[in-house]
Each structure stands twice: as C-alpha cells, then as structure tokens.
Design an enzyme around this catalytic site. Structure first.
Site, short mmCIF file in Angstrom:
data_model
loop_
_atom_site.label_atom_id
_atom_site.label_comp_id
_atom_site.label_asym_id
_atom_site.label_seq_id
_atom_site.Cartn_x
_atom_site.Cartn_y
_atom_site.Cartn_z
N GLU A 180 -4.41 -12.45 -7.77
CA GLU A 180 -4.27 -11.66 -6.54
C GLU A 180 -4.65 -12.53 -5.35
O GLU A 180 -5.77 -13.04 -5.27
CB GLU A 180 -5.17 -10.41 -6.58
CG GLU A 180 -5.10 -9.66 -5.25
CD GLU A 180 -5.64 -8.24 -5.31
OE1 GLU A 180 -6.43 -7.91 -6.19
OE2 GLU A 180 -5.23 -7.45 -4.42
N LYS A 233 0.83 -1.21 0.00
CA LYS A 233 0.00 0.00 0.00
C LYS A 233 0.86 1.25 0.00
O LYS A 233 1.89 1.31 0.68
CB LYS A 233 -0.90 0.01 1.24
CG LYS A 233 -1.94 -1.08 1.23
CD LYS A 233 -2.93 -0.90 0.10
CE LYS A 233 -3.76 -2.14 -0.10
NZ LYS A 233 -4.64 -2.04 -1.28
N ASP A 276 -13.32 -7.02 -10.64
CA ASP A 276 -13.51 -8.04 -9.61
C ASP A 276 -14.68 -8.93 -10.05
O ASP A 276 -15.80 -8.43 -10.21
CB ASP A 276 -13.81 -7.38 -8.25
CG ASP A 276 -13.76 -8.40 -7.12
OD1 ASP A 276 -14.47 -9.42 -7.22
OD2 ASP A 276 -13.02 -8.18 -6.15
N GLU A 323 -11.17 -2.03 -9.81
CA GLU A 323 -11.93 -2.79 -8.80
C GLU A 323 -13.19 -2.05 -8.36
O GLU A 323 -14.07 -2.65 -7.77
CB GLU A 323 -11.03 -3.10 -7.59
CG GLU A 323 -10.63 -1.88 -6.80
CD GLU A 323 -9.66 -2.22 -5.67
OE1 GLU A 323 -8.48 -2.48 -5.94
OE2 GLU A 323 -10.09 -2.23 -4.51
N GLU A 350 -1.25 1.02 -8.83
CA GLU A 350 -2.69 0.72 -8.82
C GLU A 350 -3.50 1.85 -8.19
O GLU A 350 -3.08 2.42 -7.17
CB GLU A 350 -2.88 -0.58 -8.04
CG GLU A 350 -4.32 -1.08 -7.94
CD GLU A 350 -4.36 -2.51 -7.40
OE1 GLU A 350 -3.48 -3.33 -7.77
OE2 GLU A 350 -5.26 -2.82 -6.61
N ASP A 354 -0.17 0.15 -4.51
CA ASP A 354 -1.61 0.42 -4.62
C ASP A 354 -1.94 1.62 -3.73
O ASP A 354 -1.77 1.55 -2.52
CB ASP A 354 -2.37 -0.83 -4.16
CG ASP A 354 -3.87 -0.69 -4.29
OD1 ASP A 354 -4.34 0.39 -4.70
OD2 ASP A 354 -4.58 -1.66 -3.96
N HIS A 388 -9.14 -8.27 -9.85
CA HIS A 388 -9.05 -7.97 -8.42
C HIS A 388 -9.72 -9.11 -7.66
O HIS A 388 -10.77 -9.60 -8.07
CB HIS A 388 -9.78 -6.65 -8.16
CG HIS A 388 -9.92 -6.28 -6.72
ND1 HIS A 388 -11.06 -6.52 -5.99
CD2 HIS A 388 -9.04 -5.70 -5.87
CE1 HIS A 388 -10.89 -6.08 -4.75
NE2 HIS A 388 -9.67 -5.58 -4.65
CA CA Z 1 -6.54 -2.53 -4.88
#
Ligand code: CA
Length: 379
Positions: free
Chosen positions: A332, A170, A272, A249, A223, A197, A299
């Site tokens: 993922e 992150k 997703d 996502e 991301e 991300d 995702h």
């Molecule tokens: Ca994400």
C-alpha cells in the site's frame, strides 16, 4: 550491546487548504506520526514509527512506559523485550495507542538488529521470497470540489501515467454517490486493478447492497465495509458478496486477529506493522492468516520508515498458494499530501513502473534525516 537511550519524536504538519482531503469520517487537515530512536552503547541506532492520529500520547507512552523497560537491555532480545513491554500494560492496553507505541519500538529494535548484524531485516525474518513488490496507489479520497467525480478521474489518470497498475479509492458517502464515483473511475482506468475502501461507513445490510452493485464494476477488494467491532457484520458481508472483503487496520496483536479469523470475517487481512504490534507481531498475524486461508496485505499509512518496514516484511511473506502464477502481495503506497513522508529520510524509496524494490542495506535500509525531525516537531 546495551540500550542507552530511547527517544520519541512526535511530528505534525498542517496541510495547505487546497491539500485537505477526506474519508468517510473526517477531513484530513494535518499529517502526523511518531518516530522512535533506540540508541546503544556501540553507537548504533535503530528507527521505528508508530501509526497514530495523536502523536503526543504515543510519545508519552514510549517515554514513560517502555523506555524504563528498555534501558540497559540487550536490543537483540526482541521477543523477550516485546513480551515485557506488552505485559507491562496488558491489563489496560491490549489494543489501541499502547500497542501503536509498542509497534514503533519493535520496528526500531528490528532496524537496530539488522544494522548491528549487517543484514537487511528480511534476512532476520527468514529470508526473501521476492526482490520487488507491486505498489498500489492509495488515493482518490473525497475532495472539496464542485465536481468531485471529474477530480477523481483526473487523479486516477495521473496514477496510470506514473506507472501504477493498481489503485484504491474511497467510498462511504452514500451508496448512490459511491457508485457514481466508482463508475467514473472504472471507465477512466479501464481494466486497471481497482479496490474500494469504506472506512467503516456502513452497516452490514447497506454494505451488502452497495457491494452487489460494486460486483458489476470489477472491484479487486472491498475494504472496511462495516465498523471493526462488528465481526458478525463482516462475516455477513463476506458471505453475501463475491468481492473479497479486506480489513484489519483497526485491529491489534495476534489475539485481536484470532477473533477476526475465527469469525471468518475477512478474505484479506490488513494489519498495520506500525500499529498491530510491530514486525514481531505482524509476522505472527500473517502466519495465522495463512493457516486460516486468509491473504495478508499490510495496511501502510506513514512515512518512509513505515514504508521501509512494510517492504522488508513483504520480502519475507510467503505466497498464499503454490502455483506457477502465484498471487503476489501488494504494497500500500499512500499518495495523498504528506510533506513529512519523504522528508524524514535522506534517500526516499520511490516506485518505478508501479513496483518498489526491496532495499538490501542493513536494517530497514533507510537513513533518517534529522533536519525533518526538527522541522516537523510537534509544537
Ligand atoms: Ca483503509
């Protein structure tokens, strides 16, 4: 064969205090999902999952909107049923929770079709391009620790020991802190594949400034640099940076992704399956992505049902370019605390040396453990 019942199972598990983790918008204190069961008069059931942050409204949509449409119908009519469900809420539900609920129903219909026909879902999707897929570890979230960079390094080294060859971390606190964290992880994992991300934390100009620094740290993709509504911002970031830009996502259906592709907003689309419209719709999104020269890497943020659906989908996903050394898709694999994740199936699919094998059993290839549905039922 006829559908005789549709049940939704909203699930929630509150995390222990030391398991709490965060991304750019929030600290995560509990894990939730909604599972969906479709039962037939032949005694075969199909299972699906809706990616959600609020399981109760998803469950309500399934029970009150889609169940009456599905009862008495032939479950093998997946596309006609998808259209009927989508059209029933089209005027007020082109995106968001309504489509998440529809996604879970759609995944359950595919699982049911596979079980009824004795075939893994990837066969019904057109056959398989691969029998295993590399999993990347999704982890390295924000931590409520005194020395977060040290905690991130420790976690990243753990993924290396487990055999992962790629991982995602992150960013989105501040560009300065982000770079400190990414540098620390990069140093610890050396040349292992690393993605970042931002979970929509920045505006385009900040994301570009951060991205220019990330370009020196060998980042595989960047991301959700900006909010999903800002497609012009996405396109600006993508045009300014060498790092591939990923996202999607928070987008829904082929109609939503059409706008992303027309804006040239992404290098890598991440629908997703359990939110964008199920396997039916994600297959359409992936085909459109390919036509626009965009890679598709779904995702995944759910239980073993969502993971199993992603594996079946990834088995059937064509390679984006013709080559003796093709770019392969990735799975993922969320490694953050989630007691529900593995508990919902009898035999969880586990990564081996960073790869996940694609199950060959009928349907999605996993068997639901009903004890978990009672244990984690929303109170
Ligand atoms: Ca994400």
């Amino acid at each position: 064969m006829k559908i005789i019942d549709v049940k939704s199972y909203p699930l929630r598990c509150v995390l222990d205090e030391d398991e709490v983790f965060g991304w750019a918008q929030t600290w995560v204190r509990s894990r939730v999902t909604t599972l969906i069961e479709i039962a037939t008069d032949e005694g075969i059931s199909g299972w699906g999952e809706s990616f959600c942050f609020y399981p109760e409204p998803i469950s309500s949509i399934v029970d009150h909107v889609y169940k009456p449409i599905l009862l008495g119908k032939d479950p093998l009519d997946i596309s006609p049923l998808w259209e009927r469900m989508y059209n029933s809420t089209r005027s007020q539900g082109q995106k968001g929770m309504v489509i998440c609920a529809l996604s879970g129903v759609d995944v359950a219909l595919w699982d049911l079709a596979g079980k009824a026909l004795g075939l893994p879902v990837y066969r019904l999707l057109g056959g398989r391009f691969r029998d295993k897929v590399q999993a990347y570890a999704t982890g390295l979230y924000f931590k409520r620790r005194k020395k977060p960079a040290e905690a991130l390094v420790e976690e990243a080294k753990g993924y290396l020991r487990e055999g992962f060859r790629s991982m995602k971390m992150k960013v989105g606190l501040t560009p300065k802190v982000d770079i400190e964290h990414v540098k620390a992880v990069r140093e610890a994992i050396q040349d292992t594949v690393l993605m970042v991300d931002a979970n929509c934390a920045y505006d385009a100009s900040t994301a570009i400034a951060l991205g220019r620094e990330l370009e020196n740290l060998d980042i595989y993709w960047f991301e959700e640099p900006v909010p999903p509504e800002d497609l012009e911002g996405y396109a600006k970031v993508k045009a300014a940076l060498d790092i591939p830009i990923a996202g999607g996502e928070c987008e829904f259906t082929r109609f939503g992704f059409r706008e992303i592709f027309l804006h040239r907003a992404l290098d890598i689309a991440q629908p997703d399956i359990c939110a964008a419209g199920g396997l039916t719709e994600t297959k359409r999104i992936a085909e459109m992505a390919e036509a626009f020269g965009v890679r598709c890497i779904p995702h995944v943020w759910g239980t073993q049902i969502a993971i199993a659906a992603a594996l079946q989908f990834l088995a059937s996903l064509p390679r984006p370019t013709p080559s003796m050394n093709p770019i392969e898709p990735l799975l993922e694999l969320d490694r953050t605390p989630n007691p529900i994740r593995d508990a919902v199936v009898r035999e969880p699919i586990e990564p081996k040396e960073g790869f996940m094998e694609i199950p060959n059993k009928p349907g999605l290839g996993v068997e639901v453990d009903r004890r978990a549905l009672e244990r984690y039922a929303v109170k």
